[in-house]
Design a protein around this motif. Sequence first.
Motif: not given
Length: 440
Positions: A202, A204, A209, A211, A225, A228
């Motif tokens: 995702v 963000s 990240y 998610g 999330n 990372s």
Amino acid sequence: MGQGSHILIQNRTDQDWICFHNHKYQMDGWKFPKKIEAGTEVRVYVEFCEGVFKDEHDDGGEVKYRFASDTDETPSRYIEFAATFKHDRDVYVKLVDVPSKPEALNKTIDLGWRHDGSMPFALYGSKGNYFPIDPGNWMQATMDAIGEYTLKEIAIPGSHDAGMYKRNGHTLFGEDCNTLTQTLSIGGQLANGSRYFDIRPVISGDQYYTGHYTKAIKMTWQGANGESVSDIIKEVNEFTSKRKELIILNLSHDYNADVGNASYRHFNEEEWTGLFGQLSKINGLLHSEANDLTHVKLNDLLADGSKVIVVTEKLDKSQLGKYYRKGFFTSSEFNVYNKYADTNSVSQMMADQIKKMKEHRAAYFLLSWTLTQSHREAATCFLFPSDSILDLAKTANANLYRAFDEISGSLYPNIVYIDKFDSPLALSLVLYINALVCDN
């Protein structure tokens, strides 16, 4: 009655193990067999005593097994299983002068304690060269046996929603109980044996990240999330720098969460390219022209060290651009049959997955041993902690032993896929499968 659990013991050596000592004190469950035959596995129930007027810190037991070839009444080399309750409940295995190369094994392996769960232990080898498998090094340790097999012919463990062991930002209703599927980072899961990772990228805060998001009600997305992408890259590179293992990262469920809660969308070309640019920093990305990577022998895949394969669902080669087949592949080159049961019932999940495994035995099959929250559980689990995803995972994992009875040398999954990958439990099933394959 006290807390109970099971020890899943695999004797993958060429000798029977014969019990010559068994003692317990205040243990309500301690029924070890007199013999554990070579090439078999047994499941032993262990329960601590927490009765009235009894000090639970006195609970304990030990059982010792000799190798069948050693007929000494008091053998000097043996395998000991023991339980204690000093500061907390604990189960461990002692290897005492166990024949190995280059020298005898003398070590203690802590199995910890998993209430209502399973704690796996396996010993491998033959002809006086016996060894436990290091989950972080299991491919390399078994390469002599599985190296000439293709991925389609063996099994590997996998992690569902692999990046969700912590929250790094969330929506209003994105709680731990309905977003977290793991308790360890990707690095921790690698160390416990996982080799196939469900990565859901995702965007963000302009960062990549993992998610876990769901369209909960019309025009509203809820979730969180996780780890990372930059941390995943660091952990993978640290892991592969010391080992010779194969890792598969499967990318799916991509969302841009920066466009507003009512407007989450899939990545555009620029956003995919940005993610590929970051992931290209992974060391040991596999370059291959194979049309089907699951039909390549493991020895060939790992000929010059650890390798990482990044699989992209729903993207074609033109969308991969310059990264195509340089570590990055479409699902046509790594095609996995992956259909979860979508239930919170263990019996229904098991029946669904075994049925699918039988129906799709020709496919590269993923056994999704995962439970799914009901809508009510997902919405109210912050009020009822036992309804969390991780609690469902605990229940599913405690029943993974039931899959042993459904598997043979001609019927087995290629990926054993679980939530809460915090022990070598899934690996124990994988090693059992691979031993069956090699014995056929």
